[in-house]
Design a protein around this motif. Structure first.
Motif, PDB file in Angstrom:
ATOM      1  N   ARG A  60       0.826  -1.221   0.000  1.00 20.80           N
ATOM      2  CA  ARG A  60       0.000   0.000   0.000  1.00 20.80           C
ATOM      3  C   ARG A  60       0.853   1.261   0.000  1.00 20.80           C
ATOM      4  NH1 ARG A  60      -5.212  -0.250   1.797  1.00 20.80           N
ATOM      5  NH2 ARG A  60      -5.279   1.731   0.764  1.00 20.80           N
ATOM      6  N   VAL A  61       2.009   1.221   0.677  1.00 18.73           N
ATOM      7  CA  VAL A  61       2.916   2.372   0.736  1.00 18.73           C
ATOM      8  C   VAL A  61       4.339   1.860   0.617  1.00 18.73           C
ATOM      9  CG1 VAL A  61       3.778   4.309   2.108  1.00 18.73           C
ATOM     10  CG2 VAL A  61       1.359   3.684   2.238  1.00 18.73           C
ATOM     11  N   ALA A  85      -0.612  -2.133  -4.738  1.00 20.47           N
ATOM     12  CA  ALA A  85      -2.071  -2.090  -4.832  1.00 20.47           C
ATOM     13  C   ALA A  85      -2.455  -0.968  -5.795  1.00 20.47           C
ATOM     14  CB  ALA A  85      -2.667  -1.841  -3.448  1.00 20.47           C
ATOM     15  N   ASP A  86      -3.663  -1.035  -6.334  1.00 18.35           N
ATOM     16  CA  ASP A  86      -4.101  -0.016  -7.294  1.00 18.35           C
ATOM     17  C   ASP A  86      -4.039   1.395  -6.733  1.00 18.35           C
ATOM     18  OD1 ASP A  86      -4.522  -1.920  -9.248  1.00 18.35           O
ATOM     19  OD2 ASP A  86      -6.665  -2.101  -8.830  1.00 18.35           O
ATOM     20  N   GLN A 139       1.575   7.865  -7.700  1.00 22.00           N
ATOM     21  CA  GLN A 139       0.461   6.923  -7.657  1.00 22.00           C
ATOM     22  C   GLN A 139       0.061   6.611  -9.081  1.00 22.00           C
ATOM     23  OE1 GLN A 139      -3.349   8.265  -5.994  1.00 22.00           O
ATOM     24  NE2 GLN A 139      -3.383   6.371  -4.805  1.00 22.00           N
ATOM     25  N   ARG A 140      -0.326   5.350  -9.298  1.00 25.37           N
ATOM     26  CA  ARG A 140      -0.819   4.977 -10.619  1.00 25.37           C
ATOM     27  C   ARG A 140      -1.994   5.872 -10.998  1.00 25.37           C
ATOM     28  NH1 ARG A 140      -0.098  -0.833  -9.039  1.00 25.37           N
ATOM     29  NH2 ARG A 140       1.401  -1.597 -10.553  1.00 25.37           N
ATOM     30  N   ALA A 141      -2.155   6.089 -12.274  1.00 26.91           N
ATOM     31  CA  ALA A 141      -3.339   6.803 -12.743  1.00 26.91           C
ATOM     32  C   ALA A 141      -4.539   5.900 -12.495  1.00 26.91           C
ATOM     33  CB  ALA A 141      -3.215   7.151 -14.211  1.00 26.91           C
ATOM     34  N   PRO A 142      -5.659   6.441 -12.044  1.00 22.98           N
ATOM     35  CA  PRO A 142      -6.831   5.608 -11.789  1.00 22.98           C
ATOM     36  C   PRO A 142      -7.347   4.954 -13.081  1.00 22.98           C
ATOM     37  CG  PRO A 142      -7.370   7.935 -11.563  1.00 22.98           C
ATOM     38  CD  PRO A 142      -5.898   7.846 -11.801  1.00 22.98           C
ATOM     39  N   SER A 143      -7.823   3.731 -12.945  1.00 21.78           N
ATOM     40  CA  SER A 143      -8.422   3.026 -14.082  1.00 21.78           C
ATOM     41  C   SER A 143      -9.761   3.673 -14.412  1.00 21.78           C
ATOM     42  CB  SER A 143      -8.633   1.555 -13.742  1.00 21.78           C
ATOM     43  OG  SER A 143      -7.419   0.955 -13.416  1.00 21.78           O
TER      44      SER A 143
END
Length: 144
Positions: A60-61, A85-86, A139-143
């Protein structure tokens, strides 16, 4: 302490090169009552990180603050990336532009290349904290 206070399951994995610093850290974790939530590996994270993450399902982090050389930061990021995690956050320290042209561009150089290589959202606060300043969060770009 945040895991305990929030009643969350999870643990902290950390690495320390110096045996004396590792012992000080263990003593401090015991004194603070958090030792059961922390696994400290003695040695170089560049070598130990893949093995340490083998059994981890999801991160998560991730706080990447070992070697600050470009290729080392990139390698550590690429090791944690498949486990994230996403909604995970990756935090980088010492992100200020300290390298001269022709030198290893360190964390800052990796962050400049990062969006093109991995996408996602990046906030780099180059002027926060002490020497070497800078803190970044990715952070990943949101799906969609």
């Amino acid at each position: 302490q945040a895991l305990i206070d929030a009643g969350c399951q999870g643990r902290v994995i950390t690495f320390e090169l110096d045996p004396q610093n590792a012992q000080k850290a263990k003593d401090n974790m015991t004194a603070a009552g958090v030792a059961d939530w922390v696994h400290l590996y003695l040695g170089d994270s560049r070598q130990l990180l893949p093995k340490a993450l083998e059994c981890e399902k999801s991160i998560r982090v991730a706080f990447l603050d070992a070697s600050h050389l470009y290729e080392d930061v990139k390698r550590e990021f690429e090791i944690v990336l498949p486990k994230l995690a996403d909604d995970a956050l990756v935090i980088f320290d010492n992100t200020y532009r300290i390298a001269e042209e022709g030198e290893d561009q360190r964390v800052n150089g990796f962050l400049r290349d990062m969006r093109g290589l991995y996408g996602g959202n990046l906030i780099n606060m180059e002027f926060v904290s002490w020497y070497t300043p800078g803190l970044a969060v990715w952070q990943r770009a949101p799906s969609l």
